[in-house]
Design a protein around this motif. Structure first.
Motif, PDB file in Angstrom:
ATOM      1  N   ALA A 188       0.878  -1.146   0.196  1.00  0.00           N
ATOM      2  CA  ALA A 188      -0.021  -0.143  -0.205  1.00  0.00           C
ATOM      3  C   ALA A 188       0.884   1.216   0.014  1.00  0.00           C
ATOM      4  O   ALA A 188       0.848   2.113  -0.720  1.00  0.00           O
ATOM      5  N   ALA A 189       1.763   1.282   0.819  1.00  0.00           N
ATOM      6  CA  ALA A 189       2.703   2.425   0.921  1.00  0.00           C
ATOM      7  C   ALA A 189       3.379   2.625  -0.440  1.00  0.00           C
ATOM      8  O   ALA A 189       3.900   3.792  -0.902  1.00  0.00           O
ATOM      9  N   LEU A 190       4.310   1.358  -0.850  1.00  0.00           N
ATOM     10  CA  LEU A 190       4.860   1.455  -2.252  1.00  0.00           C
ATOM     11  C   LEU A 190       3.947   1.930  -3.329  1.00  0.00           C
ATOM     12  O   LEU A 190       4.405   2.774  -4.330  1.00  0.00           O
ATOM     13  N   ARG A 191       2.656   1.426  -3.385  1.00  0.00           N
ATOM     14  CA  ARG A 191       1.766   1.825  -4.447  1.00  0.00           C
ATOM     15  C   ARG A 191       1.664   3.360  -4.542  1.00  0.00           C
ATOM     16  O   ARG A 191       1.612   4.191  -5.300  1.00  0.00           O
ATOM     17  N   ASP A 192       1.495   3.907  -3.438  1.00  0.00           N
ATOM     18  CA  ASP A 192       1.222   5.635  -3.027  1.00  0.00           C
ATOM     19  C   ASP A 192       2.684   6.157  -3.505  1.00  0.00           C
ATOM     20  O   ASP A 192       2.237   7.302  -4.315  1.00  0.00           O
ATOM     21  N   PHE A 193       3.688   5.485  -3.315  1.00  0.00           N
ATOM     22  CA  PHE A 193       4.922   6.232  -3.651  1.00  0.00           C
ATOM     23  C   PHE A 193       5.090   6.181  -4.981  1.00  0.00           C
ATOM     24  O   PHE A 193       5.352   7.115  -5.826  1.00  0.00           O
ATOM     25  N   LEU A 194       4.904   5.064  -5.881  1.00  0.00           N
ATOM     26  CA  LEU A 194       4.902   4.902  -7.208  1.00  0.00           C
ATOM     27  C   LEU A 194       4.003   5.889  -8.020  1.00  0.00           C
ATOM     28  O   LEU A 194       4.284   6.452  -8.915  1.00  0.00           O
ATOM     29  N   ILE A 195       2.646   5.838  -7.371  1.00  0.00           N
ATOM     30  CA  ILE A 195       1.631   7.003  -8.114  1.00  0.00           C
ATOM     31  C   ILE A 195       2.374   8.511  -7.826  1.00  0.00           C
ATOM     32  O   ILE A 195       2.124   9.358  -9.013  1.00  0.00           O
ATOM     33  N   ARG A 196       2.659   8.814  -6.727  1.00  0.00           N
ATOM     34  CA  ARG A 196       3.075  10.140  -6.523  1.00  0.00           C
ATOM     35  C   ARG A 196       4.216  10.422  -7.491  1.00  0.00           C
ATOM     36  O   ARG A 196       4.523  11.457  -8.014  1.00  0.00           O
ATOM     37  N   PHE A 197       5.113   9.488  -7.563  1.00  0.00           N
ATOM     38  CA  PHE A 197       6.434   9.896  -8.397  1.00  0.00           C
ATOM     39  C   PHE A 197       6.329   9.854  -9.688  1.00  0.00           C
ATOM     40  O   PHE A 197       6.660  10.829 -10.465  1.00  0.00           O
ATOM     41  N   GLU A 198       5.215   8.884 -10.350  1.00  0.00           N
ATOM     42  CA  GLU A 198       4.947   9.076 -11.690  1.00  0.00           C
ATOM     43  C   GLU A 198       4.099  10.320 -12.076  1.00  0.00           C
ATOM     44  O   GLU A 198       4.527  10.928 -13.061  1.00  0.00           O
ATOM     45  N   SER A 199       3.304  10.454 -11.162  1.00  0.00           N
ATOM     46  CA  SER A 199       2.334  11.826 -11.246  1.00  0.00           C
ATOM     47  C   SER A 199       3.509  13.318 -11.462  1.00  0.00           C
ATOM     48  O   SER A 199       3.357  14.057 -12.316  1.00  0.00           O
ATOM     49  N   ALA A 200       4.426  13.057 -10.425  1.00  0.00           N
ATOM     50  CA  ALA A 200       5.349  14.419 -10.450  1.00  0.00           C
ATOM     51  C   ALA A 200       6.114  14.306 -11.768  1.00  0.00           C
ATOM     52  O   ALA A 200       6.445  15.399 -12.225  1.00  0.00           O
ATOM     53  N   VAL A 201       6.748  13.044 -12.175  1.00  0.00           N
ATOM     54  CA  VAL A 201       7.153  13.067 -13.685  1.00  0.00           C
ATOM     55  C   VAL A 201       6.696  13.449 -14.719  1.00  0.00           C
ATOM     56  O   VAL A 201       6.983  14.327 -15.325  1.00  0.00           O
ATOM     57  N   LYS A 202       5.356  13.342 -14.699  1.00  0.00           N
ATOM     58  CA  LYS A 202       4.324  13.719 -15.743  1.00  0.00           C
ATOM     59  C   LYS A 202       4.144  15.120 -15.848  1.00  0.00           C
ATOM     60  O   LYS A 202       4.177  15.852 -16.958  1.00  0.00           O
ATOM     61  N   ASN A 203       4.047  15.769 -14.517  1.00  0.00           N
ATOM     62  CA  ASN A 203       3.784  16.961 -14.244  1.00  0.00           C
ATOM     63  C   ASN A 203       5.106  17.952 -14.403  1.00  0.00           C
ATOM     64  O   ASN A 203       4.819  19.319 -14.659  1.00  0.00           O
ATOM     65  N   ASN A 204       6.332  17.483 -14.493  1.00  0.00           N
ATOM     66  CA  ASN A 204       7.406  17.959 -14.932  1.00  0.00           C
ATOM     67  C   ASN A 204       7.730  18.369 -16.355  1.00  0.00           C
ATOM     68  O   ASN A 204       7.975  17.497 -17.259  1.00  0.00           O
ATOM     69  N   THR A 205       7.410  19.547 -16.901  1.00  0.00           N
ATOM     70  CA  THR A 205       7.429  19.943 -18.329  1.00  0.00           C
ATOM     71  C   THR A 205       8.987  20.103 -18.927  1.00  0.00           C
ATOM     72  O   THR A 205       9.113  20.560 -20.080  1.00  0.00           O
ATOM     73  N   THR A 206      10.002  20.017 -17.998  1.00  0.00           N
ATOM     74  CA  THR A 206      11.471  20.103 -18.204  1.00  0.00           C
ATOM     75  C   THR A 206      12.161  18.980 -18.399  1.00  0.00           C
ATOM     76  O   THR A 206      11.600  17.904 -18.066  1.00  0.00           O
ATOM     77  N   ASP A 207      13.453  19.143 -18.641  1.00  0.00           N
ATOM     78  CA  ASP A 207      14.210  17.921 -18.806  1.00  0.00           C
ATOM     79  C   ASP A 207      15.080  17.729 -17.848  1.00  0.00           C
ATOM     80  O   ASP A 207      15.980  16.867 -17.878  1.00  0.00           O
ATOM     81  N   SER A 208      14.934  18.583 -16.625  1.00  0.00           N
ATOM     82  CA  SER A 208      15.689  18.298 -15.498  1.00  0.00           C
ATOM     83  C   SER A 208      14.911  18.007 -14.436  1.00  0.00           C
ATOM     84  O   SER A 208      13.688  18.283 -14.426  1.00  0.00           O
ATOM     85  N   CYS A 209      15.515  17.174 -13.379  1.00  0.00           N
ATOM     86  CA  CYS A 209      14.672  16.820 -12.195  1.00  0.00           C
ATOM     87  C   CYS A 209      13.908  17.820 -11.515  1.00  0.00           C
ATOM     88  O   CYS A 209      14.736  18.776 -11.173  1.00  0.00           O
TER      89      CYS A 209
END
Length: 407
Positions: free
Chosen positions: A327-348
């Motif tokens: 459950a905790a891992l699923r929440d982490f994966l969702i949040r990290f994937e969402s943050a990557v998709k919302n990042n419009t630059t090519d930098s972290c």
């Protein structure tokens, strides 16, 4: 992340400690708490293997050691254990002196090959669970210490425990297993340890390789695994990257599991790149400007080519139990994937870094490295491969042994 194991004996507890030390030294750590997925997928591809396994020959040598102990006359478990451990040290020393007949160099994959002292992590400890999984060890509930005590009991004639081995003369029959008695190992023990020490090798004889292939294919846990597929089709992918293995003609379930394995490995690799971009801020000898630039370029390439994690929930279903961690891992994966998709630059992005920092803190607590007095050294420098190298070495050993002309 917490770790637990079945408490079989004091010696097996020491084995776990040594294992954790080895994993720590090799960088095979789990800062982001994804080990439960990695291990589950590894078991789906290469059951009966471990990151510490080296060569298939050890599946045969261990029953041979117990066969010798059966004839030793030793009557206590401690005596039997000491004999077997001493012989394992002797095997390591003999292999270190030997020249591989195929390569003309020293043998690869010697357990204890880097030390002239006694072998700390004995093959019996490293391979014991594999002997259970492959049912070479007939009683899966029996620990190494239990087996030593059983042999001692047999030697005292108070227990009817025997090693099952085939006769050198006629290939073996029911009498070899001890009719009506408990069989300790199911393996073709045809070579005395003393004879083996005169001509040590990590290559399998033809009869040993044929036995291991048959035994592995017989075990239900091998069904629809990459191990089963390679042994059935007599195909080795040694030296081939996991995501380069062709899936055409594979069972559908195996091909899909390989797809899931590759998807998760490539996605979580990006999380580790972000982790290293945070970790490098700690400084240290390896925290150079060139290294930081390399990591930033790795992130850029990863983000450009990553499709995300579309099969996230299906991948997590591969993990049995561990519901709280999932459950905790699923929440982490969702949040990290969402943050990557919302990042419009090519930098972290700062959000990606924040999520990674929080995840390490949740998994490692006081042992978290980011922002602490831990000098930087890259963690997870490539996508996880789920014991692929180890599994293919075992497969290659078996397939090569099957075509040897030593019958």
């Amino acid at each position: 992340m917490q770790l637990g194991w079945v408490d079989y004996s004091r010696e097996e507890r020491e084995t776990i400690k040594e294992l954790l030390k080895v994993l720590g030294e090799s960088g095979s750590l789990d800062e982001l708490g994804v080990g439960i997925v990695r291990d589950s997928i590894s078991d789906l591809l290469y059951p009966g293997t471990s990151v510490l396994h080296t060569r298939a020959k050890y599946y045969i040598l261990i029953p041979e050691l117990f066969k010798k102990a059966m004839k030793s006359g030793l009557t206590t478990g401690a005596e039997v254990r000491n004999l077997i451990n001493t012989d394992q040290d002797r095997i390591a020393r003999a292999l270190r002196r030997a020249i591989d007949e195929e390569t003309g160099t020293k043998a690869a994959g010697i357990i204890g090959g880097r030390s002239d002292r006694g072998v700390k992590m004995k093959p019996t400890r490293i391979y014991w669970n594999a002997l259970r999984t492959t049912e070479i060890l007939c009683n899966g509930d029996m620990s190494f210490d239990d087996a030593c005590s059983a042999v001692a009991g047999y030697n005292r004639k108070t227990q009817n425990i025997v090693i099952k081995y085939e006769s050198d003369d006629d290939g073996g029959d029911a009498d070899d297993a001890g009719v009506g008695n408990f069989a300790l190992f199911n393996a073709p023990c045809k070579e005395r340890i003393e004879d083996y020490l005169d001509n040590p090798t990590l290559h399998l004889r033809k009869d040993e390789a044929d036995y291991l292939r048959t035994q592995f294919l017989h075990v239900p846990v091998m069904k629809n695994t990459l191990m089963e597929y390679c042994l059935k089709t007599k195909t080795s992918y040694q030296g081939v990257a996991l995501d380069d293995i062709p899936t055409e003609g594979m069972p559908e379930v195996l091909a899909h599991n390989l797809e899931l394995a590759t998807e998760f490995a490539n996605f979580i690799y990006g999380a580790y790149i972000v982790y290293n971009l945070l970790f490098i801020e700690n400084g240290g000898e390896y925290a150079t400007a060139e290294e930081k630039s390399r990591l930033e370029n790795k992130y850029k390439d990863w983000k450009k080519n990553s499709p995300g994690l579309p099969h996230r929930d299906e991948i997590l279903k591969l993990v049995r139990n561990h519901e709280h961690y999932k459950a905790a891992l699923r929440d982490f994966l969702i949040r990290f994937e969402s943050a990557v998709k919302n990042n419009t630059t090519d930098s972290c992005s700062d959000e990606e870094k924040r999520i990674i920092r929080q995840r390490e803190q949740a998994c490692k607590s006081v042992k978290a490295k980011i922002g602490k007095d831990y000098p930087y050294q890259e963690i997870q420098s490539s996508p996880m491969n789920y014991r692929h190298g180890t599994g293919q070495t075992i497969i290659s050993d078996i397939l090569k042994g099957m075509v040897r002309d030593d019958a």
